[in-house]
Design an enzyme around this catalytic site. Structure first.
Site, short mmCIF file in Angstrom:
data_model
loop_
_atom_site.label_atom_id
_atom_site.label_comp_id
_atom_site.label_asym_id
_atom_site.label_seq_id
_atom_site.Cartn_x
_atom_site.Cartn_y
_atom_site.Cartn_z
CE1 TYR A 83 36.72 24.56 56.53
CE2 TYR A 83 37.32 22.29 56.99
CZ TYR A 83 37.68 23.58 56.69
OH TYR A 83 39.01 23.90 56.54
CE LYS A 128 37.65 27.55 62.05
NZ LYS A 128 38.41 26.34 61.73
CG ASP A 148 32.25 20.04 62.26
OD1 ASP A 148 32.40 20.67 63.33
OD2 ASP A 148 32.93 20.25 61.25
NE ARG A 156 55.03 8.41 64.36
CZ ARG A 156 54.87 7.07 64.37
NH1 ARG A 156 53.66 6.55 64.40
NH2 ARG A 156 55.92 6.28 64.36
#
Length: 396
Positions: free
Chosen positions: A109, A212, A187, A56
């Site tokens: 978004y 994306k 972003d 982790r």
């Protein structure tokens, strides 16, 4: 890794996507980084800086992608990879202090907007939404007048915005935010670092849905953050570690593999998007079009100043046809397509299309008849022929 920061800074972005994040140039080292499938790492002493320790905390398969993305965005620090774009959004929003003020585009978004709204409803922050293309309106929300008005703690930028393709004046807004001590997050998913570099324009943190364009093949779900500020990066890394939104090693490996062709994919899809936008803009069945590459687009001049190209997303508003309303005509258009794929997401090699308001979380200010096109790398004439035949069905 194989590139020093100084060497990386001397290379073009088109070269960095191929050369960055490679193993050391030593005898019998692999050309491509291997996948490391381990949940823990050998060690007997106390864990400290640089120790992997546990899965982790770190994974060697993350490192090449994080290094490459940091260099592409112009940071001397590597990026941070997350399990999804929204995991990266959550980590970035954790930088807003308790009770702080978040200024966010009204057209963002939808996942970012929903998350911010939920945090506001729970009293964790104050959310102010604004048309990010209206520079003066944004400045008023960053530093409102009045003795009891509170300045922003964070300015969230998305440029171009999803799905309206609004263009923010990033340098001016970043300067205004920094004057009141606010952190600026941008972003950069739609543009990628090959088209726009928000850190050079004044942002403190850059966000990507790696799903994306960066990965580019519609086969992984990942997110990423990049910052040149070591204190901010440490806070983001702590949040990722404690909240556990970590990337799988196989997904990280696929994302790096996809990154290698980013320059070619962006060039092809941008060129095709421009051709399609010009043709769609004059079609009688289209009553509105959003694409900053068009000379008459409201954000055209600003995009020219900040971007190397105009991206590969085109949004159209479909006119009513016969007994069909605009939204119904838009749905009929999408159903009539044979090459374009009706699906959500964007940035893959295939061309995708959808009516955005089919998502219940999409802002109500997004027109019901707005259709978003994510232009892929197919032959542009084939893409146009499919659009044209689908538009022709609206006359039948």
């Amino acid at each position: 890794m194989s590139l020093t920061p100084q060497h990386a800074a001397s290379l073009s972005a088109e070269t960095l996507v191929v050369a960055s994040g490679r193993p050391p140039r030593e005898r019998d080292e692999p050309v491509n980084p291997p996948i490391v499938l381990s949940s823990t790492y050998f060690g007997t002493g106390p864990l400290g800086d640089g120790d992997r320790g546990y899965g982790r905390y770190a994974n060697p398969t993350w490192d090449p992608f994080e290094e490459a993305l940091g260099q592409l965005e112009g940071s001397e620090l590597p990026g941070l990879l997350y399990a999804s774009g929204l995991a990266a959004v959550s980590s970035a929003l954790s930088l807003v202090p308790a009770g702080g003020v978040l200024v966010m585009p009204s057209h963002s978004y939808s996942g970012s907007l929903v998350m911010a709204a939920e945090l506001a409803q729970k009293g964790f922050l104050e959310l102010r939404t604004v048309d990010i293309a209206d520079t003066e309106a944004v400045k008023e929300q960053i530093a409102p007048a009045g003795p009891d008005a509170r300045p922003a703690s964070m300015l969230w930028l998305e440029s171009p915005t999803n799905p309206m393709l609004g263009i923010a004046d990033i340098p001016a807004l970043a300067e205004a935010a920094h004057q009141v001590g606010a952190i600026v997050v941008t972003d950069n998913t739609f543009s990628t670092p090959l088209v726009q570099q928000p850190l050079a324009l004044g942002s403190d943190v850059v966000l990507h849905s790696v799903t994306k364009y960066l990965a580019g093949h519609s086969d992984v779900v990942l997110g990423a953050l990049v910052t040149p500020n070591p204190d901010i990066r440490a806070a983001l890394l702590h949040h990722r570690t404690i909240h556990g939104a970590i990337a799988g090693p196989f997904e990280a490996w696929l994302a790096l593999r996809g990154l290698r062709t980013l320059a070619l994919r962006i060039q092809r899809s941008q060129d095709s998007a421009t051709v399609l936008a010009e043709r769609l803009g004059t079609h009688p069945r289209i009553e509105g079009i959003n694409f900053p590459g068009l000379a008459n687009d409201p954000g055209h001049q600003r995009a020219k100043a900040q971007m190397k190209g105009f991206g590969s997303i085109v949004c159209i508003q479909v006119a009513p046809a016969g007994d069909l309303s605009g939204p119904d005509a838009a749905d009929k258009l999408v159903r009539a397509l044979q090459l374009w794929l009706p699906a959500t997401s964007l940035g893959g090699v295939e061309s995708l299309i959808e009516r955005r308001r089919r998502h219940t979380a999409e802002p109500l200010s997004v027109p019901e008849n707005l259709v978003r096109l994510s232009v892929g790398i197919e032959n542009v004439e084939d893409l146009w022929a499919d659009l044209k035949q689908a538009l022709d069905t609206l006359d039948g």
